[in-house]
Design an enzyme around this catalytic site. Structure first.
Site, mmCIF file in Angstrom:
data_model
loop_
_atom_site.group_PDB
_atom_site.id
_atom_site.type_symbol
_atom_site.label_atom_id
_atom_site.label_comp_id
_atom_site.label_asym_id
_atom_site.label_seq_id
_atom_site.Cartn_x
_atom_site.Cartn_y
_atom_site.Cartn_z
ATOM 1 N N GLY A 71 1.437 2.585 9.725
ATOM 2 C CA GLY A 71 2.935 2.703 9.726
ATOM 3 C C GLY A 71 4.044 2.859 10.510
ATOM 4 O O GLY A 71 5.128 2.382 10.429
ATOM 5 N N THR A 72 3.664 3.807 11.344
ATOM 6 C CA THR A 72 4.533 4.242 12.543
ATOM 7 C C THR A 72 4.653 3.193 13.247
ATOM 8 O O THR A 72 5.939 2.836 13.566
ATOM 9 C CB THR A 72 3.537 5.552 13.236
ATOM 10 O OG1 THR A 72 3.478 6.487 12.541
ATOM 11 C CG2 THR A 72 4.767 5.952 14.334
ATOM 12 N N HIS A 202 -5.211 3.362 5.896
ATOM 13 C CA HIS A 202 -5.942 4.796 5.368
ATOM 14 C C HIS A 202 -5.147 5.371 4.052
ATOM 15 O O HIS A 202 -5.643 6.666 3.753
ATOM 16 C CB HIS A 202 -6.057 5.421 6.712
ATOM 17 C CG HIS A 202 -4.569 6.276 6.912
ATOM 18 N ND1 HIS A 202 -4.225 7.417 6.812
ATOM 19 C CD2 HIS A 202 -3.354 5.443 7.680
ATOM 20 C CE1 HIS A 202 -3.011 7.670 7.489
ATOM 21 N NE2 HIS A 202 -2.461 6.346 7.897
ATOM 22 N N THR A 238 -6.121 -7.727 21.922
ATOM 23 C CA THR A 238 -7.406 -8.106 21.197
ATOM 24 C C THR A 238 -7.221 -7.476 19.872
ATOM 25 O O THR A 238 -7.043 -5.996 19.914
ATOM 26 C CB THR A 238 -8.657 -7.723 21.955
ATOM 27 O OG1 THR A 238 -8.931 -8.568 23.187
ATOM 28 C CG2 THR A 238 -9.953 -8.153 21.043
ATOM 29 N N CYS A 328 1.069 14.578 7.669
ATOM 30 C CA CYS A 328 0.423 13.390 8.553
ATOM 31 C C CYS A 328 1.217 13.186 9.847
ATOM 32 O O CYS A 328 0.776 12.497 11.023
ATOM 33 C CB CYS A 328 0.588 11.879 7.852
ATOM 34 S SG CYS A 328 2.038 11.758 6.839
HETATM 35 C C1 LIG Z 1 5.677 7.519 4.422
HETATM 36 C C2 LIG Z 1 4.921 7.315 5.579
HETATM 37 N N1 LIG Z 1 5.382 6.777 6.721
HETATM 38 C C3 LIG Z 1 4.714 6.536 7.629
HETATM 39 C C4 LIG Z 1 3.713 7.106 7.880
HETATM 40 C C5 LIG Z 1 2.786 6.777 9.352
HETATM 41 O O1 LIG Z 1 1.751 6.018 9.191
HETATM 42 P P1 LIG Z 1 0.493 6.135 9.922
HETATM 43 O O2 LIG Z 1 0.066 7.464 10.190
HETATM 44 O O3 LIG Z 1 -0.603 4.997 9.732
HETATM 45 O O4 LIG Z 1 1.291 5.592 11.541
HETATM 46 C C6 LIG Z 1 2.922 8.023 6.672
HETATM 47 C C7 LIG Z 1 1.733 8.821 7.009
HETATM 48 O O5 LIG Z 1 1.165 8.575 7.721
HETATM 49 C C8 LIG Z 1 3.949 8.240 5.647
HETATM 50 O O6 LIG Z 1 3.276 8.946 4.667
#
Ligand SMILES: Cc1ncc(COP(=O)(O)O)c(C=O)c1O
Length: 375
Positions: A71-72, A202, A238, A328
């Site tokens: 997500g990030t 995840h 990769t 997170c």
């Molecule tokens: C709403 C939201 N956006 C972004 C993220 C970031 O995702 P990631 O940790 O897979 O990069 C999270 C949690 O990890 C989230 O809850």
């Protein structure tokens, strides 16, 4: 002591079926997907099959799905591309976005002087759409609107369709962080006016470190990582082969049982609400508990006492996993920017409980009994 895991918005347990789908690509099928011999073509096929499956589930075209590290990365990429490649000069966001969005827009504002506006948040935790409309109307230059589909701390959900239509009216680019909803809700991206959405495996019993960025066919951005032709020249390096296979399998499994999981988890959440209300005096719920909200997240505030201040620590000692701020983003409890935007009441302590298909009523009973003892 058996652990109780009530932090599924932070991450979920890998489903054994997903692991089974991944294992061949961690062992025998290790060919580089870019190699031209059949051993490589076999793994290339696995990636393209995964992409097709994800696209079909989200009602998108395979060419609109890019695999990323999560997500990030996806949100960083979309936001930066909207400025660099799509001519946006003004960003509209909210103060309750995930830090993957907030820190990115703050950086663009401070470093590059990109205009930045925050849309108001209503006391219910929903975005003030009338204010969004005014901001779009008053903005000079092309806007990027970045608003999350569901808030990871309080669970409130945005009407993607409505915001998409508003963006269309003002020719704005629309990015939505959909990390908490992909794998939990159906999407029809062919019918939604959104340019970028994100997902992370995840959050729905898939592997960590793999996600997607959806980029609508109508927008063309430049490569986000240079150095190879992977991901159709957009993201070199990769591929995370077993992660991608796992992402698709987890999304397929989630899709097969959306309704069943939704019903089961919603019941569990409301059961916890009832139990908390009957056993813990002074408990209050943050966000739109009975309205437009994730069925997986329950954000609760307890009256602040010497004991409740230590609540997360004490829950942990008792084998119960829950979180305070955005679990997170950090291990430390630094307070939550979301809760403080909504309700800066120093007399309350907020805790987020978040559920999955693996949780039970018996676990809820044990957590509530422990909370009663601890508060
Ligand atoms: C709403 C939201 N956006 C972004 C993220 C970031 O995702 P990631 O940790 O897979 O990069 C999270 C949690 O990890 C989230 O809850």
């Amino acid at each position: 002591m058996e652990r109780i895991y009530f932090d599924n918005a932070a991450t979920t347990q890998l489903d054994p079926v997903v692991l089974d789908a991944m294992l061949p690509y961690l062992t025998g099928k290790f060919g580089n997907p870019s190699s031209i011999y059949s051993f490589g073509r076999e793994t290339r096929l696995a990636i393209e099959t995964a992409r097709k499956s994800v696209a079909k589930i989200l009602h998108a075209n395979p060419g609109e799905i890019f695999f990323t590290s999560g997500g990030t990365e996806s949100s960083n990429t979309a936001i930066n591309a909207a400025i660099k490649d799509l001519g946006c000069t003004h960003i509209i966001t909210s103060p309750i976005e995930h830090h993957a969005t907030l820190h990115t827009v703050e950086c663009l504002h401070k470093r590059d002087g990109i205009a930045l506006s925050y849309v108001n948040v209503l006391p219910s935790g929903h975005i003030d759409l009338a204010h969004l409309y005014d901001l779009l109307k008053g903005a000079e230059g092309k806007c990027l609107v970045t608003l999350m589909h569901a808030n990871n701390e309080i669970g409130n959900m945005l009407d993607l369709w409505e915001v998409g239509e508003m963006c269309k009216e003002f020719n704005a680019i629309f990015h939505s962080d959909t990390v908490q909803t992909v794998g939990h809700y159906p999407f029809n991206l062919h019918k939604t006016n959104v340019h970028f959405i994100t997902g992370a495996g995840h959050k729905f019993h898939g592997p960590k470190g793999v996600g997607i960025l959806y980029i609508n066919d109508s927008v063309k951005i430049s490569p986000f990582i240079q150095g190879g032709s992977q991901e159709r020249n957009m993201r070199a390096g990769t591929e995370n082969l077993y992660g991608i296979v796992g992402f698709a399998r987890a999304l397929e499994m989630a899709t097969e049982s959306y309704e069943e999981h939704r019903r089961y988890i919603s019941d569990l959440r409301m059961y916890m609400v009832e139990q908390l209300e009957s056993h813990i005096p002074g408990v209050v719920f943050n966000g739109d508990l009975y309205g437009r909200s994730l069925y997986t997240v329950l954000n609760v505030s307890f009256p602040r006492t010497d004991k409740s201040e230590m609540i997360l620590f004490n829950l942990d000692i008792n084998g119960i996993c829950a979180s305070g701020g955005s679990a997170c983003s950090s291990g430390a409890s630094t307070g939550s920017h979301v809760i403080s935007t909504l309700n800066n009441d120093p007399d309350l302590v907020a805790v987020r409980f978040s559920f999955s298909k693996n949780n039970t009523r018996e676990e809820v009973d044990r957590v509530v009994a422990k909370l009663k003892e601890l508060i």
